[in-house]
Design a protein around this motif. Structure first.
Motif, PDB file in Angstrom:
ATOM      1  N   LYS A   1     -36.240  11.964 -24.082  1.00  0.00           N
ATOM      2  CA  LYS A   1     -37.079  13.153 -24.278  1.00  0.00           C
ATOM      3  C   LYS A   1     -37.117  13.568 -25.753  1.00  0.00           C
ATOM      4  O   LYS A   1     -36.229  13.219 -26.544  1.00  0.00           O
ATOM      5  CB  LYS A   1     -36.569  14.315 -23.419  1.00  0.00           C
ATOM      6  CG  LYS A   1     -35.199  14.877 -23.863  1.00  0.00           C
ATOM      7  CD  LYS A   1     -35.335  15.997 -24.861  1.00  0.00           C
ATOM      8  CE  LYS A   1     -34.131  16.574 -25.506  1.00  0.00           C
ATOM      9  NZ  LYS A   1     -33.014  15.937 -26.027  1.00  0.00           N
TER      10      LYS A   1
ATOM     11  N   GLY B   1     -33.863  18.259 -30.820  1.00  0.00           N
ATOM     12  CA  GLY B   1     -32.530  18.182 -30.207  1.00  0.00           C
ATOM     13  C   GLY B   1     -31.580  19.110 -30.954  1.00  0.00           C
ATOM     14  O   GLY B   1     -31.994  20.087 -31.571  1.00  0.00           O
ATOM     15  N   ALA B   2     -30.309  18.764 -30.926  1.00  0.00           N
ATOM     16  CA  ALA B   2     -29.293  19.695 -31.418  1.00  0.00           C
ATOM     17  C   ALA B   2     -29.237  19.813 -32.938  1.00  0.00           C
ATOM     18  O   ALA B   2     -28.680  20.762 -33.468  1.00  0.00           O
ATOM     19  CB  ALA B   2     -27.925  19.283 -30.887  1.00  0.00           C
TER      20      ALA B   2
ATOM     21  N   VAL C   1     -24.002  23.239 -30.203  1.00  0.00           N
ATOM     22  CA  VAL C   1     -24.379  24.384 -29.356  1.00  0.00           C
ATOM     23  C   VAL C   1     -23.322  25.472 -29.495  1.00  0.00           C
ATOM     24  O   VAL C   1     -23.639  26.654 -29.693  1.00  0.00           O
ATOM     25  CB  VAL C   1     -24.558  23.942 -27.878  1.00  0.00           C
ATOM     26  CG1 VAL C   1     -24.638  25.148 -26.941  1.00  0.00           C
ATOM     27  CG2 VAL C   1     -25.807  23.077 -27.730  1.00  0.00           C
TER      28      VAL C   1
ATOM     29  N   PRO D   1     -24.883  23.152 -21.341  1.00  0.00           N
ATOM     30  CA  PRO D   1     -26.260  22.687 -21.492  1.00  0.00           C
ATOM     31  C   PRO D   1     -27.245  23.648 -20.823  1.00  0.00           C
ATOM     32  O   PRO D   1     -26.902  24.286 -19.832  1.00  0.00           O
ATOM     33  CB  PRO D   1     -26.261  21.340 -20.760  1.00  0.00           C
ATOM     34  CG  PRO D   1     -25.177  21.450 -19.766  1.00  0.00           C
ATOM     35  CD  PRO D   1     -24.150  22.406 -20.321  1.00  0.00           C
ATOM     36  N   SER D   2     -28.459  23.729 -21.381  1.00  0.00           N
ATOM     37  CA  SER D   2     -29.477  24.597 -20.765  1.00  0.00           C
ATOM     38  C   SER D   2     -30.052  23.953 -19.510  1.00  0.00           C
ATOM     39  O   SER D   2     -30.583  24.635 -18.649  1.00  0.00           O
ATOM     40  CB  SER D   2     -30.609  24.838 -21.755  1.00  0.00           C
ATOM     41  OG  SER D   2     -31.260  23.607 -22.037  1.00  0.00           O
ATOM     42  N   GLY D   3     -29.998  22.617 -19.444  1.00  0.00           N
ATOM     43  CA  GLY D   3     -30.633  21.889 -18.335  1.00  0.00           C
ATOM     44  C   GLY D   3     -31.975  21.296 -18.714  1.00  0.00           C
ATOM     45  O   GLY D   3     -32.627  20.640 -17.896  1.00  0.00           O
ATOM     46  N   ILE D   4     -32.391  21.467 -19.978  1.00  0.00           N
ATOM     47  CA  ILE D   4     -33.723  20.954 -20.347  1.00  0.00           C
ATOM     48  C   ILE D   4     -33.759  19.420 -20.331  1.00  0.00           C
ATOM     49  O   ILE D   4     -34.727  18.825 -19.857  1.00  0.00           O
ATOM     50  CB  ILE D   4     -34.213  21.529 -21.704  1.00  0.00           C
ATOM     51  CG1 ILE D   4     -35.682  21.157 -21.922  1.00  0.00           C
ATOM     52  CG2 ILE D   4     -33.342  21.087 -22.868  1.00  0.00           C
ATOM     53  CD1 ILE D   4     -36.349  21.909 -23.067  1.00  0.00           C
ATOM     54  N   ASP D   5     -32.699  18.772 -20.824  1.00  0.00           N
ATOM     55  CA  ASP D   5     -32.727  17.300 -20.878  1.00  0.00           C
ATOM     56  C   ASP D   5     -32.804  16.703 -19.465  1.00  0.00           C
ATOM     57  O   ASP D   5     -33.653  15.840 -19.199  1.00  0.00           O
ATOM     58  CB  ASP D   5     -31.498  16.752 -21.617  1.00  0.00           C
ATOM     59  CG  ASP D   5     -31.501  17.090 -23.097  1.00  0.00           C
ATOM     60  OD1 ASP D   5     -32.319  17.930 -23.515  1.00  0.00           O
ATOM     61  OD2 ASP D   5     -30.684  16.522 -23.843  1.00  0.00           O
TER      62      ASP D   5
ATOM     63  N   VAL E   1     -33.221  27.821 -26.259  1.00  0.00           N
ATOM     64  CA  VAL E   1     -33.311  27.638 -24.807  1.00  0.00           C
ATOM     65  C   VAL E   1     -31.961  27.876 -24.109  1.00  0.00           C
ATOM     66  O   VAL E   1     -31.912  28.276 -22.953  1.00  0.00           O
ATOM     67  CB  VAL E   1     -33.876  26.225 -24.488  1.00  0.00           C
ATOM     68  CG1 VAL E   1     -32.889  25.123 -24.822  1.00  0.00           C
ATOM     69  CG2 VAL E   1     -34.333  26.102 -23.055  1.00  0.00           C
ATOM     70  N   VAL E   2     -30.880  27.648 -24.834  1.00  0.00           N
ATOM     71  CA  VAL E   2     -29.539  27.814 -24.241  1.00  0.00           C
ATOM     72  C   VAL E   2     -29.309  29.274 -23.849  1.00  0.00           C
ATOM     73  O   VAL E   2     -28.629  29.582 -22.888  1.00  0.00           O
ATOM     74  CB  VAL E   2     -28.452  27.322 -25.241  1.00  0.00           C
ATOM     75  CG1 VAL E   2     -27.053  27.635 -24.747  1.00  0.00           C
ATOM     76  CG2 VAL E   2     -28.608  25.823 -25.497  1.00  0.00           C
TER      77      VAL E   2
ATOM     78  N   THR F   1     -23.715  17.193 -29.429  1.00  0.00           N
ATOM     79  CA  THR F   1     -24.559  18.323 -29.019  1.00  0.00           C
ATOM     80  C   THR F   1     -23.691  19.517 -28.634  1.00  0.00           C
ATOM     81  O   THR F   1     -23.967  20.653 -29.030  1.00  0.00           O
ATOM     82  CB  THR F   1     -25.449  17.903 -27.828  1.00  0.00           C
ATOM     83  OG1 THR F   1     -26.308  16.869 -28.280  1.00  0.00           O
ATOM     84  CG2 THR F   1     -26.296  19.060 -27.322  1.00  0.00           C
TER      85      THR F   1
ATOM     86  N   ILE G   1     -37.830  17.252 -27.763  1.00  0.00           N
ATOM     87  CA  ILE G   1     -38.127  18.684 -27.665  1.00  0.00           C
ATOM     88  C   ILE G   1     -39.134  19.039 -28.762  1.00  0.00           C
ATOM     89  O   ILE G   1     -38.894  18.769 -29.943  1.00  0.00           O
ATOM     90  CB  ILE G   1     -36.851  19.538 -27.779  1.00  0.00           C
ATOM     91  CG1 ILE G   1     -35.900  19.184 -26.612  1.00  0.00           C
ATOM     92  CG2 ILE G   1     -37.200  21.030 -27.746  1.00  0.00           C
ATOM     93  CD1 ILE G   1     -34.630  20.014 -26.535  1.00  0.00           C
TER      94      ILE G   1
ATOM     95  N   GLU H   1     -35.415  24.143 -28.929  1.00  0.00           N
ATOM     96  CA  GLU H   1     -34.008  23.762 -28.715  1.00  0.00           C
ATOM     97  C   GLU H   1     -33.073  24.832 -29.279  1.00  0.00           C
ATOM     98  O   GLU H   1     -33.457  25.591 -30.172  1.00  0.00           O
ATOM     99  CB  GLU H   1     -33.673  22.377 -29.298  1.00  0.00           C
ATOM    100  CG  GLU H   1     -34.026  22.152 -30.739  1.00  0.00           C
ATOM    101  CD  GLU H   1     -35.449  21.672 -30.881  1.00  0.00           C
ATOM    102  OE1 GLU H   1     -36.309  22.564 -31.009  1.00  0.00           O
ATOM    103  OE2 GLU H   1     -35.701  20.463 -30.893  1.00  0.00           O
ATOM    104  N   HIS H   2     -31.895  24.864 -28.815  1.00  0.00           N
ATOM    105  CA  HIS H   2     -30.874  25.889 -29.100  1.00  0.00           C
ATOM    106  C   HIS H   2     -31.274  27.257 -28.534  1.00  0.00           C
ATOM    107  O   HIS H   2     -30.498  27.851 -27.794  1.00  0.00           O
ATOM    108  CB  HIS H   2     -30.536  26.008 -30.590  1.00  0.00           C
ATOM    109  CG  HIS H   2     -29.638  24.893 -31.052  1.00  0.00           C
ATOM    110  ND1 HIS H   2     -28.335  24.772 -30.621  1.00  0.00           N
ATOM    111  CD2 HIS H   2     -29.863  23.829 -31.863  1.00  0.00           C
ATOM    112  CE1 HIS H   2     -27.792  23.693 -31.150  1.00  0.00           C
ATOM    113  NE2 HIS H   2     -28.698  23.099 -31.907  1.00  0.00           N
TER     114      HIS H   2
HETATM  115  C1  MEV Z   1     -30.328  19.336 -26.632  1.00  0.00           C
HETATM  116  O1  MEV Z   1     -31.256  18.306 -26.350  1.00  0.00           O
HETATM  117  C2  MEV Z   1     -31.013  20.672 -26.689  1.00  0.00           C
HETATM  118  C3  MEV Z   1     -30.100  21.864 -26.938  1.00  0.00           C
HETATM  119  O2  MEV Z   1     -30.932  23.033 -26.842  1.00  0.00           O
HETATM  120  C4  MEV Z   1     -28.963  21.935 -25.938  1.00  0.00           C
HETATM  121  C5  MEV Z   1     -29.426  22.247 -24.532  1.00  0.00           C
HETATM  122  O3  MEV Z   1     -30.509  22.837 -24.348  1.00  0.00           O
HETATM  123  O4  MEV Z   1     -28.683  21.920 -23.592  1.00  0.00           O
HETATM  124  C6  MEV Z   1     -29.522  21.850 -28.353  1.00  0.00           C
END
Ligand code: MEV
Length: 318
Positions: free
Chosen positions: A10, A272-273, A192, A143-147, A19-20, A188, A12, A16-17
């Motif tokens: 994936k 990403g991170a 985070v 993790p946010s769960g997006i991946d 989203v956490v 990551t 982003i 990112e970030h």
């Molecule tokens: C990692 O791909 C994206 C971050 O926002 C961490 C997450 O959402 O789990 C950095």
């Protein structure tokens, strides 16, 4: 009998970030994939092997090591099936690890999908994402769960923590995503944690930035739906500045981002991170080769990544 599965990496595009902590983010699946093959084995051990990470066997008790998260995803499938099974699982991935492309989530999703297929358990993308999220929690902590969501669903996803991921209808036919790797591997989970710690120390400064990131993701979604890629690129540039403010950029990432913009990208940012890993440049199709050439001299690797409409898929073999 054997079952095989694959799941995409994936990228982003924004968020990112942020989203956490509950802001929305937008990501697309790209056609660089992880694969898993599952075969029934005697007993109740799950043996997982990978060219890069070696081989390990896991029983019903505790576990550890680099392959343990994959086993955790498999265990989630056992819980859903209401039974364990002896398994031999082989995993391989074309997704560069530790680079921001969601390689650990894709490997876990492929392993979960192959196991479910072998056990005859039909799974929705949400259920595969949940199994991959259990693995991600071991790898990344918070993790946010997006991946897991993007690798399971495929296509372009609007993601907000705790809500059902939404597929965005966007036509990427006229654009390309050019990825350039800084060559710096990073964790990551550590990044985070660092960002959350910075936010904890300066809430009055950073909370408005998180609000702005949420507004940015909403605007990016509507621009994507309209096919207004010039606006998407501009928003990606703004988002990059916000990520720098969170402290996840560095000199190499800035060099790559500015080289991509100077070579004609519509927008370029960390994906990403951060802290290393990849940048993504959004380009008109006709400009992608030029942007990739400009980056290839200064990046550890450059990939022109097609968007993958296909999420995690599986099939039985023989
Ligand atoms: C990692 O791909 C994206 C971050 O926002 C961490 C997450 O959402 O789990 C950095």
């Amino acid at each position: 009998m054997k079952a095989s599965a694959s799941a995409p990496g994936k990228v982003i595009l924004v968020g990112e970030h942020f989203v956490v902590e509950g802001s929305p983010a937008i990501a697309v699946a790209v056609d660089v994939r992880a694969r898993a093959t599952a075969e029934a084995a005697e007993g109740d051990l799950v043996t997982i092997s990978s060219r890069e990470l070696g081989e390990a066997s896991f029983g019903p008790g505790a576990g550890g090591g680099p392959l343990y998260p994959v086993y955790v995803a498999v265990q989630e499938i056992f819980k859903r099936a209401g039974r364990r099974a002896g398994l031999r699982l082989t995993i391989e991935s074309d997704i560069p690890p530790g680079a921001g492309m969601g390689s650990s989530a894709a490997v876990a999703a492929a392993a979960a999908a192959a196991t479910a297929r072998l056990l005859g358990l039909p799974l929705s993308p949400d259920e595969i994402a949940q199994a991959a999220l259990a693995a991600e929690t071991i790898v990344h902590g918070k993790p946010s769960g997006i991946d897991p969501a993007v690798t399971s669903y495929g296509g372009a996803i609007y993601f907000k923590r705790g809500a059902k991921p939404e597929r965005i209808s966007a036509d990427f036919g006229r654009v390309r995503l050019v990825l350039a790797d800084s060559g710096i591997q990073r964790s990551t989970g550590a990044l985070v944690a660092r960002v959350l710690e910075t936010k904890r120390r300066h809430p009055e400064v950073l909370e408005p930035l998180y609000k702005a990131a949420a507004n940015l993701a909403e605007k990016a979604r509507s621009a994507l739906e309209k096919g207004d890629f010039a606006t998407v690129g501009e928003l990606m540039n703004i988002n990059h500045g916000m990520l720098s403010a969170l402290g996840v950029s560095n000199a190499k990432l800035e060099e790559l981002v500015y080289a991509a913009r100077e070579a004609g990208a519509l927008g370029a940012k960390i994906t990403g991170a951060g802290g290393g890993g990849m940048i993504v440049a959004l380009c008109w199709s006709e400009d992608a080769e030029r942007v990739a050439r400009a980056l290839s001299g200064i990046a550890a690797r450059t990939i022109i990544a097609p968007v993958s409409e296909k999420g995690a898929t599986s099939a039985l073999e023989g």
